[in-house]
Design a protein around this motif. Structure first.
Motif, PDB file in Angstrom:
ATOM      1  N   GLU A  62       0.850  -1.184   0.000  1.00 23.38           N
ATOM      2  CA  GLU A  62       0.000   0.000   0.000  1.00 23.38           C
ATOM      3  C   GLU A  62       0.889   1.239   0.000  1.00 23.38           C
ATOM      4  O   GLU A  62       2.002   1.232   0.525  1.00 23.38           O
ATOM      5  N   VAL A  63       0.373   2.290  -0.594  1.00 25.13           N
ATOM      6  CA  VAL A  63       1.067   3.562  -0.697  1.00 25.13           C
ATOM      7  C   VAL A  63       0.549   4.473   0.401  1.00 25.13           C
ATOM      8  O   VAL A  63      -0.641   4.505   0.681  1.00 25.13           O
ATOM      9  N   PHE A  64       1.454   5.225   1.023  1.00 23.33           N
ATOM     10  CA  PHE A  64       1.013   6.192   2.023  1.00 23.33           C
ATOM     11  C   PHE A  64       1.856   7.452   1.962  1.00 23.33           C
ATOM     12  O   PHE A  64       2.994   7.444   1.506  1.00 23.33           O
ATOM     13  N   THR A  65       1.266   8.511   2.430  1.00 18.23           N
ATOM     14  CA  THR A  65       1.914   9.808   2.572  1.00 18.23           C
ATOM     15  C   THR A  65       0.958  10.695   3.347  1.00 18.23           C
ATOM     16  O   THR A  65      -0.165  10.289   3.644  1.00 18.23           O
ATOM     17  N   SER A  66       1.377  11.894   3.641  1.00 21.46           N
ATOM     18  CA  SER A  66       0.458  12.907   4.147  1.00 21.46           C
ATOM     19  C   SER A  66      -0.179  13.543   2.922  1.00 21.46           C
ATOM     20  O   SER A  66       0.522  14.140   2.096  1.00 21.46           O
ATOM     21  N   ILE A  67      -1.480  13.426   2.780  1.00 21.26           N
ATOM     22  CA  ILE A  67      -2.161  13.927   1.592  1.00 21.26           C
ATOM     23  C   ILE A  67      -1.909  15.434   1.413  1.00 21.26           C
ATOM     24  O   ILE A  67      -1.483  15.882   0.355  1.00 21.26           O
ATOM     25  N   THR A  68      -2.176  16.213   2.461  1.00 20.10           N
ATOM     26  CA  THR A  68      -1.968  17.666   2.349  1.00 20.10           C
ATOM     27  C   THR A  68      -0.485  18.003   2.276  1.00 20.10           C
ATOM     28  O   THR A  68      -0.090  18.909   1.557  1.00 20.10           O
ATOM     29  N   GLY A  69       0.327  17.261   3.006  1.00 18.36           N
ATOM     30  CA  GLY A  69       1.762  17.532   3.010  1.00 18.36           C
ATOM     31  C   GLY A  69       2.406  17.246   1.672  1.00 18.36           C
ATOM     32  O   GLY A  69       3.205  18.045   1.171  1.00 18.36           O
ATOM     33  N   PHE A  70       2.052  16.134   1.055  1.00 23.09           N
ATOM     34  CA  PHE A  70       2.693  15.730  -0.190  1.00 23.09           C
ATOM     35  C   PHE A  70       2.073  16.418  -1.407  1.00 23.09           C
ATOM     36  O   PHE A  70       2.767  17.049  -2.187  1.00 23.09           O
ATOM     37  N   PHE A  71       0.762  16.289  -1.568  1.00 17.59           N
ATOM     38  CA  PHE A  71       0.128  16.763  -2.794  1.00 17.59           C
ATOM     39  C   PHE A  71      -0.116  18.270  -2.818  1.00 17.59           C
ATOM     40  O   PHE A  71      -0.261  18.850  -3.887  1.00 17.59           O
ATOM     41  N   ARG A  72      -0.146  18.902  -1.650  1.00 23.23           N
ATOM     42  CA  ARG A  72      -0.384  20.349  -1.603  1.00 23.23           C
ATOM     43  C   ARG A  72       0.807  21.133  -1.047  1.00 23.23           C
ATOM     44  O   ARG A  72       0.744  22.340  -0.946  1.00 23.23           O
ATOM     45  N   ASN A  73       1.844  20.420  -0.655  1.00 24.08           N
ATOM     46  CA  ASN A  73       3.031  21.060  -0.082  1.00 24.08           C
ATOM     47  C   ASN A  73       2.657  21.989   1.073  1.00 24.08           C
ATOM     48  O   ASN A  73       3.144  23.104   1.189  1.00 24.08           O
ATOM     49  N   GLN A  74       1.758  21.497   1.926  1.00 21.87           N
ATOM     50  CA  GLN A  74       1.291  22.239   3.092  1.00 21.87           C
ATOM     51  C   GLN A  74       1.612  21.435   4.348  1.00 21.87           C
ATOM     52  O   GLN A  74       1.845  20.227   4.273  1.00 21.87           O
ATOM     53  N   PRO A  75       1.587  22.092   5.489  1.00 21.76           N
ATOM     54  CA  PRO A  75       1.814  21.343   6.733  1.00 21.76           C
ATOM     55  C   PRO A  75       0.803  20.204   6.889  1.00 21.76           C
ATOM     56  O   PRO A  75      -0.391  20.375   6.632  1.00 21.76           O
ATOM     57  N   SER A  76       1.303  19.068   7.296  1.00 22.68           N
ATOM     58  CA  SER A  76       0.474  17.884   7.474  1.00 22.68           C
ATOM     59  C   SER A  76      -0.529  18.091   8.602  1.00 22.68           C
ATOM     60  O   SER A  76      -0.244  18.746   9.597  1.00 22.68           O
ATOM     61  N   ARG A  77      -1.689  17.483   8.451  1.00 20.22           N
ATOM     62  CA  ARG A  77      -2.733  17.549   9.480  1.00 20.22           C
ATOM     63  C   ARG A  77      -2.681  16.364  10.427  1.00 20.22           C
ATOM     64  O   ARG A  77      -3.455  16.291  11.374  1.00 20.22           O
ATOM     65  N   GLU A  78      -1.812  15.432  10.127  1.00 24.78           N
ATOM     66  CA  GLU A  78      -1.767  14.225  10.947  1.00 24.78           C
ATOM     67  C   GLU A  78      -0.333  13.757  11.147  1.00 24.78           C
ATOM     68  O   GLU A  78       0.583  14.210  10.476  1.00 24.78           O
ATOM     69  N   ASN A  79      -0.183  12.843  12.058  1.00 24.99           N
ATOM     70  CA  ASN A  79       1.082  12.152  12.294  1.00 24.99           C
ATOM     71  C   ASN A  79       1.018  10.817  11.564  1.00 24.99           C
ATOM     72  O   ASN A  79      -0.054  10.228  11.417  1.00 24.99           O
ATOM     73  N   ILE A  80       2.186  10.337  11.158  1.00 26.98           N
ATOM     74  CA  ILE A  80       2.284   8.997  10.575  1.00 26.98           C
ATOM     75  C   ILE A  80       3.309   8.233  11.391  1.00 26.98           C
ATOM     76  O   ILE A  80       4.435   8.697  11.575  1.00 26.98           O
ATOM     77  N   GLN A  81       2.898   7.072  11.891  1.00 23.04           N
ATOM     78  CA  GLN A  81       3.725   6.277  12.796  1.00 23.04           C
ATOM     79  C   GLN A  81       3.777   4.830  12.325  1.00 23.04           C
ATOM     80  O   GLN A  81       2.766   4.262  11.908  1.00 23.04           O
ATOM     81  N   CYS A  82       4.963   4.233  12.412  1.00 23.19           N
ATOM     82  CA  CYS A  82       5.099   2.801  12.128  1.00 23.19           C
ATOM     83  C   CYS A  82       4.627   2.022  13.339  1.00 23.19           C
ATOM     84  O   CYS A  82       5.049   2.298  14.461  1.00 23.19           O
ATOM     85  N   ILE A  83       3.764   1.062  13.118  1.00 23.64           N
ATOM     86  CA  ILE A  83       3.298   0.236  14.236  1.00 23.64           C
ATOM     87  C   ILE A  83       3.929  -1.152  14.206  1.00 23.64           C
ATOM     88  O   ILE A  83       3.643  -1.983  15.056  1.00 23.64           O
ATOM     89  N   GLU A  84       4.789  -1.346  13.239  1.00 24.49           N
ATOM     90  CA  GLU A  84       5.673  -2.511  13.161  1.00 24.49           C
ATOM     91  C   GLU A  84       6.987  -2.004  12.575  1.00 24.49           C
ATOM     92  O   GLU A  84       7.046  -0.915  12.006  1.00 24.49           O
ATOM     93  N   GLU A  85       8.008  -2.806  12.687  1.00 23.86           N
ATOM     94  CA  GLU A  85       9.224  -2.484  11.948  1.00 23.86           C
ATOM     95  C   GLU A  85       8.820  -2.464  10.473  1.00 23.86           C
ATOM     96  O   GLU A  85       8.151  -3.392   9.998  1.00 23.86           O
ATOM     97  N   THR A  86       9.183  -1.404   9.749  1.00 24.02           N
ATOM     98  CA  THR A  86       8.632  -1.189   8.414  1.00 24.02           C
ATOM     99  C   THR A  86       9.731  -0.857   7.406  1.00 24.02           C
ATOM    100  O   THR A  86      10.606  -0.044   7.674  1.00 24.02           O
ATOM    101  N   TYR A  87       9.642  -1.510   6.256  1.00 25.62           N
ATOM    102  CA  TYR A  87      10.557  -1.287   5.144  1.00 25.62           C
ATOM    103  C   TYR A  87       9.754  -0.709   3.984  1.00 25.62           C
ATOM    104  O   TYR A  87       8.700  -1.243   3.628  1.00 25.62           O
ATOM    105  N   CYS A  88      10.252   0.388   3.425  1.00 21.96           N
ATOM    106  CA  CYS A  88       9.534   1.089   2.362  1.00 21.96           C
ATOM    107  C   CYS A  88      10.456   1.450   1.216  1.00 21.96           C
ATOM    108  O   CYS A  88      11.664   1.559   1.389  1.00 21.96           O
TER     109      CYS A  88
END
Length: 174
Positions: A62-88
């Motif tokens: 699955e693909v993830f990012t901060s929608i507002t942060g990435f696509f609008r180059n604006q401050p993110s409205r949320e936090n993104i946290q790994c809930i397992e060891e994660t490789y991307c």
């Protein structure tokens, strides 16, 4: 995907690794990476009155990012946290934008990605509108991969399903 786009992405896509509980992006930051999860699990959440509220959970392929942060180059409205060891794998925003301008097939790939985001968003909206906790859990389990559901820490799953952890625990025992 054409040879030129494959070659360009081969040069620009990088890999990264996050520890369990590591924060990928914080509220107020601009997230400039579009991630693809190779292995692991992440969640999006925001804080309301001292309580973390999980808004989405993604795992392998699955693909993830901060929608507002990435696509609008604006401050993110949320936090993104790994809930397992994660490789991307990830692509930087400027490289993504370049691909859209230079390679027509990237627009097709982006449309497919957008459709997927919309379907997942629809799933979350429907889930949030179910007034009964038991029915929300049933809907989630029916429309999610069982193996993924079993991996989500109960406190995050309860938050995502808008119920108390004790309620989730009681419902899972049935």
């Amino acid at each position: 995907m054409g040879k030129e786009l494959k070659s360009y992405l081969g040069e620009k896509i990088k890999s990264c690794h996050f520890q369990k509980n590591e924060i990928v992006s914080k509220t107020g930051e601009t997230c400039n990476r579009l991630y693809l999860i190779k292995k692991g699990m992440v969640r999006g959440y925001f804080n309301n009155g001292g309580i973390d509220i999980t808004t989405w959970i993604d795992s392998e392929n699955e693909v993830f990012t901060s929608i507002t942060g990435f696509f609008r180059n604006q401050p993110s409205r949320e936090n993104i946290q790994c809930i397992e060891e994660t490789y991307c794998d990830y692509l930087e925003y400027e490289d993504y934008k370049y691909c859209l301008q230079r390679f027509p097939e990237m627009n097709h790939i982006s449309r497919i990605m957008l459709e997927e985001y919309y379907m997942l968003s629809e799933h979350r909206v429907l889930l949030a509108r179910i007034p009964n906790a038991s029915n929300r859990l049933d809907y989630f389990l029916e429309h999610s991969k069982k193996a993924i559901a079993d991996r989500i820490p109960r406190k995050y799953l309860a938050s995502f399903l808008a119920m108390r952890p004790e309620t989730l625990s009681r419902l899972l025992k049935k």
